[in-house]
Write a protein that holds these residues in place. Structure first.
Motif, PDB file in Angstrom:
ATOM      1  N   SER A 215       0.727  -1.137   0.019  1.00 64.80           N
ATOM      2  CA  SER A 215       0.005  -0.186  -0.193  1.00 64.80           C
ATOM      3  C   SER A 215       0.724   1.276   0.099  1.00 64.80           C
ATOM      4  CB  SER A 215      -0.997  -0.066   1.320  1.00 64.80           C
ATOM      5  OG  SER A 215      -0.331   0.246   2.328  1.00 64.80           O
ATOM      6  N   LEU A 216       2.003   1.254  -0.051  1.00 67.65           N
ATOM      7  CA  LEU A 216       3.009   2.205  -0.191  1.00 67.65           C
ATOM      8  C   LEU A 216       3.802   2.327  -1.509  1.00 67.65           C
ATOM      9  CD1 LEU A 216       4.864   4.344   2.303  1.00 67.65           C
ATOM     10  CD2 LEU A 216       6.179   3.827   0.099  1.00 67.65           C
ATOM     11  N   VAL A 217       3.462   3.466  -2.509  1.00 68.79           N
ATOM     12  CA  VAL A 217       4.349   3.486  -3.632  1.00 68.79           C
ATOM     13  C   VAL A 217       5.278   4.882  -3.671  1.00 68.79           C
ATOM     14  CG1 VAL A 217       4.156   3.721  -6.154  1.00 68.79           C
ATOM     15  CG2 VAL A 217       2.514   2.241  -4.716  1.00 68.79           C
ATOM     16  N   ASP A 218       6.687   4.532  -3.804  1.00 69.49           N
ATOM     17  CA  ASP A 218       7.426   5.736  -3.427  1.00 69.49           C
ATOM     18  C   ASP A 218       8.136   6.207  -5.133  1.00 69.49           C
ATOM     19  OD1 ASP A 218       9.357   7.330  -1.726  1.00 69.49           O
ATOM     20  OD2 ASP A 218      10.691   6.429  -3.288  1.00 69.49           O
ATOM     21  N   THR A 219       8.085   7.241  -5.448  1.00 72.46           N
ATOM     22  CA  THR A 219       8.439   7.650  -6.638  1.00 72.46           C
ATOM     23  C   THR A 219       9.166   9.024  -6.535  1.00 72.46           C
ATOM     24  OG1 THR A 219       7.825   8.253  -9.129  1.00 72.46           O
ATOM     25  CG2 THR A 219       6.435   8.737  -7.409  1.00 72.46           C
ATOM     26  N   ALA A 220       9.680   9.658  -7.615  1.00 72.48           N
ATOM     27  CA  ALA A 220      10.124  11.086  -7.722  1.00 72.48           C
ATOM     28  C   ALA A 220      10.048  11.747  -8.964  1.00 72.48           C
ATOM     29  CB  ALA A 220      11.670  10.923  -7.198  1.00 72.48           C
ATOM     30  N   PRO A 221      10.058  12.810  -9.268  1.00 71.95           N
ATOM     31  CA  PRO A 221      10.039  13.512 -10.607  1.00 71.95           C
ATOM     32  C   PRO A 221      11.263  13.293 -11.338  1.00 71.95           C
ATOM     33  CG  PRO A 221       9.352  15.058  -8.869  1.00 71.95           C
ATOM     34  CD  PRO A 221       9.887  13.866  -8.053  1.00 71.95           C
ATOM     35  N   VAL A 222      12.558  13.017 -10.519  1.00 71.67           N
ATOM     36  CA  VAL A 222      13.760  12.713 -11.357  1.00 71.67           C
ATOM     37  C   VAL A 222      13.787  11.412 -11.915  1.00 71.67           C
ATOM     38  CG1 VAL A 222      15.195  12.126  -9.552  1.00 71.67           C
ATOM     39  CG2 VAL A 222      16.305  13.314 -11.388  1.00 71.67           C
ATOM     40  N   TYR A 223      12.893  10.282 -11.507  1.00 72.60           N
ATOM     41  CA  TYR A 223      12.997   9.008 -12.073  1.00 72.60           C
ATOM     42  C   TYR A 223      12.676   9.259 -13.274  1.00 72.60           C
ATOM     43  CZ  TYR A 223      13.651   7.684  -6.993  1.00 72.60           C
ATOM     44  OH  TYR A 223      14.143   7.546  -5.751  1.00 72.60           O
TER      45      TYR A 223
END
Length: 334
Positions: A50-58
């Motif tokens: 239930s946790l999804v981690d992302t980032a703009p730089v990816y």
């Protein structure tokens, strides 16, 4: 059922295993496939993550777009604690640190659009910016929190001294450091700090860029822009040591638990005091299969001591993840 943890200061209760989405952005991982990436995010949620981690730089926005599409397509947004980051900028494919308040504000608005959501659950400063006072960056995040654009504030790759300064200006809930069997520097400072202060860690790199998957051989090569071409662990002087250590850990996991090194690596992270969530990177749905075999591994103190012995005896020239640190604005390549 995957165990959960609580994000302090909020009602968010994510699973202790989260999906890391750097690889699905393609940048520094040899490209990406949108359909496969979307299915990977959806498969993680289907499996109870239930946790999804992302980032703009990816992938310079690519990962966030894929995550947003995956959650919209299946109407899964409300089932997920959505974490992203800010504080980096880029020129072409060269990232650099940029945590100015105006950049923070722009990144949050851009992330909301790419993720197709009206609020970000956890917004994290990706790297401290030596050219911007920590207090200014914290203030920008506090403004976003008060405006209802984000639900919780986090930081990544910060020292305890930087954490102290940040917390004087804004409420901090999450700390995201690198942590795995081979990269344990935070045991000396960050982990004791978060335990004492009651913060939640969202650790990244559980498999150490795939090294702890148990699928690599000493003559492995990597193509294109793959970040492992720049990682000192994967160079001739050290790579054989690390591969040998993984092979020994794999033998130990098979003998002791009937499992493999990939399962042991994640179980080890989750067993460490102070770890709230461990991120598991995947770019294909089948790369999530190993998660089903982690829950029934319980590590005793003797097990942990033997793991320490294997690593110490085999890796005689260890090195950390420092190579991943992006330059400051005034240090970036022209």
């Amino acid at each position: 059922m995957v165990a959960t943890t609580r994000i302090p200061g909020t009602d968010l209760q994510p699973t202790r295993i989260g999906l890391g989405t750097w690889a699905i952005g393609g940048w520094m991982w040899g490209g990406t496939d949108e359909g496969q990436s979307v299915r990977t995010v959806q498969s993680a949620v289907d499996r109870g993550i239930s946790l999804v981690d992302t980032a703009p730089v990816y992938g310079m926005g690519t990962s966030e777009r894929f995550v947003g599409e995956a959650l919209r397509e299946r109407r899964r947004r409300e089932q997920v604690v959505l974490a992203t980051k800010c504080g980096l900028n880029w020129s072409g494919t060269q990232p650099y640190r940029d945590a100015r308040p105006e950049r923070i504000r722009q990144e949050i608005d851009d992330s909301l659009q790419r993720l197709q959501t009206d609020v970000i659950d956890i917004e994290q400063v990706h790297w401290p910016d030596p050219n911007v006072p920590v207090e200014e960056t914290a203030g920008a995040l506090k403004d976003a929190l008060q405006a209802g654009k984000i639900r919780a504030i986090g930081v990544s790759n910060f020292s305890p001294e930087q954490l102290d300064r940040f917390r004087k200006e804004a409420p901090l809930s999450v700390v995201q450091p690198p942590y795995n069997l081979f990269e344990r520097g935070i045991e000396n400072d960050v982990l004791p700090y978060v335990r004492e202060q009651g913060l939640t860690t969202l650790t990244y790199g559980a498999l150490c860029r795939g090294l702890l998957s148990g699928k690599m051989t000493a003559d492995q090569t990597f193509e294109g822009d793959d970040l492992r071409n720049a990682d000192p662990k994967f160079q001739a002087a050290r790579f054989p040591q690390y591969v040998e250590a993984v092979n020994k850990l794999d033998a130990f996991a098979q003998e002791r638990f009937g499992k493999r090194a990939i399962h042991l690596a994640l179980a080890w992270v989750l067993a460490q005091p102070g770890v709230g969530v461990a991120l598991w990177g995947a770019r294909r749905p089948d790369q999530l299969d190993a998660l089903a075999d982690v829950d029934d591994i319980t590590l005793t103190q003797d097990d942990l001591s033997e793991i320490d012995r294997i690593v110490a005896d085999t890796v005689t020239d260890p090195v950390g993840p420092e190579f991943m640190a992006p330059p400051a604005r005034d240090e970036k390549a022209a």
